[in-house]
Scaffold this motif. Structure first.
Motif, PDB file in Angstrom:
ATOM      1  N   THR A 137       2.425   3.370   3.418  1.00 53.99           N
ATOM      2  CA  THR A 137       2.365   3.123   1.978  1.00 53.99           C
ATOM      3  C   THR A 137       1.268   4.012   1.398  1.00 53.99           C
ATOM      4  O   THR A 137       0.687   4.834   2.113  1.00 53.99           O
ATOM      5  N   ILE A 138       0.938   3.838   0.111  1.00 53.96           N
ATOM      6  CA  ILE A 138      -0.082   4.718  -0.477  1.00 53.96           C
ATOM      7  C   ILE A 138      -1.503   4.188  -0.303  1.00 53.96           C
ATOM      8  O   ILE A 138      -2.453   4.949  -0.426  1.00 53.96           O
ATOM      9  N   MET A 139      -1.671   2.900   0.040  1.00 53.68           N
ATOM     10  CA  MET A 139      -3.020   2.328   0.111  1.00 53.68           C
ATOM     11  C   MET A 139      -3.611   2.489   1.514  1.00 53.68           C
ATOM     12  O   MET A 139      -2.986   2.127   2.505  1.00 53.68           O
ATOM     13  N   LEU A 144      -4.235   1.455   7.635  1.00 55.08           N
ATOM     14  CA  LEU A 144      -5.144   1.194   8.756  1.00 55.08           C
ATOM     15  C   LEU A 144      -4.723  -0.079   9.491  1.00 55.08           C
ATOM     16  O   LEU A 144      -4.837  -0.159  10.722  1.00 55.08           O
ATOM     17  N   ILE A 145      -4.218  -1.069   8.761  1.00 54.97           N
ATOM     18  CA  ILE A 145      -3.654  -2.257   9.415  1.00 54.97           C
ATOM     19  C   ILE A 145      -2.483  -1.849  10.307  1.00 54.97           C
ATOM     20  O   ILE A 145      -2.377  -2.300  11.459  1.00 54.97           O
ATOM     21  N   GLY A 160       1.521   7.656   8.983  1.00 52.37           N
ATOM     22  CA  GLY A 160       1.345   8.469   7.793  1.00 52.37           C
ATOM     23  C   GLY A 160       1.071   7.651   6.552  1.00 52.37           C
ATOM     24  O   GLY A 160       1.905   6.837   6.149  1.00 52.37           O
ATOM     25  N   LYS A 161      -0.111   7.860   5.949  1.00 49.24           N
ATOM     26  CA  LYS A 161      -0.371   7.297   4.625  1.00 49.24           C
ATOM     27  C   LYS A 161       0.340   8.159   3.603  1.00 49.24           C
ATOM     28  O   LYS A 161       0.161   9.374   3.559  1.00 49.24           O
ATOM     29  N   LEU A 162       1.165   7.549   2.765  1.00 51.02           N
ATOM     30  CA  LEU A 162       1.922   8.316   1.786  1.00 51.02           C
ATOM     31  C   LEU A 162       1.002   9.022   0.799  1.00 51.02           C
ATOM     32  O   LEU A 162       0.022   8.449   0.316  1.00 51.02           O
ATOM     33  N   SER A 186      -9.604  10.758   3.682  1.00 55.20           N
ATOM     34  CA  SER A 186     -10.288   9.535   4.106  1.00 55.20           C
ATOM     35  C   SER A 186      -9.482   8.794   5.167  1.00 55.20           C
ATOM     36  O   SER A 186     -10.045   8.317   6.170  1.00 55.20           O
ATOM     37  N   PHE A 187      -8.181   8.688   4.961  1.00 53.88           N
ATOM     38  CA  PHE A 187      -7.358   7.985   5.938  1.00 53.88           C
ATOM     39  C   PHE A 187      -7.384   8.690   7.283  1.00 53.88           C
ATOM     40  O   PHE A 187      -7.471   8.038   8.342  1.00 53.88           O
ATOM     41  N   VAL A 188      -7.301   9.991   7.285  1.00 55.03           N
ATOM     42  CA  VAL A 188      -7.349  10.742   8.546  1.00 55.03           C
ATOM     43  C   VAL A 188      -8.636  10.420   9.302  1.00 55.03           C
ATOM     44  O   VAL A 188      -8.613  10.133  10.512  1.00 55.03           O
TER      45      VAL A 188
END
Length: 464
Positions: A137-139, A144-145, A160-162, A186-188
């Motif tokens: 999703t985008i969040m 991370l969950i 993959g974070k959208l 940040s997600f990476v």
């Protein structure tokens, strides 16, 4: 955690397209990191020496074999929320009516997200999928969950974070290109940090850059992600040339086909997996091969959302890396065995149409079940740059134990019937044949799956 494994019995894999190897009475041993250190016929002198030194060896019963795990190259994790519903609209309308709403709902409810993703992991294991490439999703928090759940389940997962700074649903997009890019960075970092303290062989989860597709990403965002993928050596996933309404939308809005848009943004690379590609002609497939990009073939969802079937045989002939995806929830089945079956049936329909139009030129567009098994295992692994999908010394042990029949009961397992065996003809039952494996390919299901391993670690198969 993996430990030393010693297994003796029948193994089967497809090291090359269409080449099914059935290895009777082989001995496989792994080290503590889940890597195969011995794989030879059990009667070899070297194997006999290994047997004397190894821990107690598991001897597979007759009617049982070890196969590589399946690799699902395209799955929308949040859409598992409504799997089996909502397949009544064209793609662009379907996204607004079903997909975006489900993803937004999970982004707003972390507890629901963890529940959905935990069940998804259990279903994947139940269906023999050990490696999966996931759209999230985008969040950031929700993704991370997803990564945490997949790592805890022991699955090899690419998350993959959208990234999407454009959307037909105003409440479901990132506010700007800069915001979207920073969120991807940040997600990476945080996803990599989840496993940073683990030994390398236990780091099963990896972040993937995920521009949803061209209609939801500005040119500036795509270009920025292309540069990020290079500097951070990141895999990329997206959708390409999937449906007629999507293809026409991109041409009208960008003045180019979406393959050209991805290419000029630096997003067609050897680290890229593009889903669908049903509207790519042979010259376009040649370019995909030149770029080293892989394709996730999703035959079931293509039947619902694309006016064209994927040119699978042509892609394989061009040397394109191809694997299979379920595309849940655009595809209603999480079982990659159904993707294999649909891949074969769609290819046979293409061949039939070719014959009706122009007769046969001796070159078939159809694939057979052995080729589909390659796509579901070695093909998918190759697309992801993994050494799994086959058995050999120095390779990770990612495998599933499949039981075709119970010799003591003289009965097939699950949906499989072996009438000669039931009648008492058990003299040849210790040798698994290609016909027996084909029957499993056609009719088998989760009832045939006894065990699963990823990197040598045994996974829990929960009865659901």
């Amino acid at each position: 955690m993996p430990g030393v494994l010693c297994i003796r019995g029948t193994f089967a894999h497809t090291p090359h397209l269409g080449d099914l190897k059935i290895l009777q009475d082989y001995l496989l041993v792994t080290d503590m990191s889940g890597v195969i250190i011995h794989f030879q016929p059990a009667q070899n002198p070297e194997s006999q020496t290994v047997l004397q030194k190894s821990p107690p060896c598991v001897i597979l019963p007759s009617g049982t074999l070890i196969l590589p795990n399946f690799v699902d190259l395209h799955l929308h994790a949040a859409q598992f929320l409504y799997q089996g519903n909502g397949l009544d609209l064209p793609l662009m309308e379907w996204l607004n009516e079903y997909a975006f709403k489900a993803e937004e709902r999970l982004d707003g409810d972390p507890r629901l997200a963890r529940t959905v993703y935990t069940r998804l992991a259990r279903r994947l294991i139940e269906n023999g999928t050990g490696t999966v490439l996931l759209f999230g999703t985008i969040m950031e928090e929700t993704n991370l969950i997803l990564a945490e759940v997949m790592q805890a389940a022991g699955l090899r997962a690419f998350v993959g974070k959208l990234s999407m700074d454009i959307s037909s649903r105003p409440s479901y997009k990132e506010s700007s290109m800069e915001t979207s890019y920073q969120a991807a960075q940040s997600f990476v970092e945080k996803c990599r940090a989840l496993t940073a303290n683990l030994p390398s062989h236990e780091r099963l989860v990896e972040p993937v850059l995920t521009p949803r597709f061209v209609p939801t990403c500005s040119d500036s965002l795509l270009s920025a992600l292309g540069k990020l993928s290079t500097t951070e050596n990141l895999k990329i996933q997206s959708h390409l040339a999937e449906a007629l309404d999507q293809v026409e939308y991109v041409r009208n809005e960008r003045g180019a086909d979406d393959m050209e848009v991805f290419d000029r943004s630096g997003l067609l690379t050897p680290r890229t997996i593009q889903a669908h590609c049903t509207f790519l002609d042979v010259p376009s497939l040649e370019h995909i091969h030149f770029c080293g990009t892989a394709i996730a073939h999703c035959p079931l969802s293509n039947s619902y959302f694309s006016a064209e079937p994927f040119r699978l045989r042509e892609a394989l002939d061009e040397g394109v890396k191809v694997g299979l995806g379920t595309d849940v929830a655009g595809g209603y089945s999480l079982d990659l065995m159904n993707s294999m079956r649909h891949a074969v049936s769609v290819s046979r329909m293409r061949q039939g149409s070719k014959q009706l139009r122009a007769g046969s030129d001796g070159k078939s567009l159809a694939i057979d079940w052995k080729e589909s098994l390659y796509l579901a295992t070695k093909g998918g692994a190759t697309a992801l740059g993994l050494a799994t999908g086959v058995f050999g010394v120095g390779l990770p042990f990612d495998a599933q134990e499949v039981r075709l029949f119970d010799l003591s009961a003289r009965m097939g397992v699950g949906a499989l019937d072996f009438f000669d065996l039931e009648a008492g003809g058990s003299e040849n039952a210790k040798t698994l044949t290609i016909d027996m494996i084909e029957k499993w390919w056609c009719l088998g299901d989760a009832r045939n799956r006894v065990s699963m391993w990823v990197q040598g670690a045994k996974l829990d198969i929960f009865p659901l």
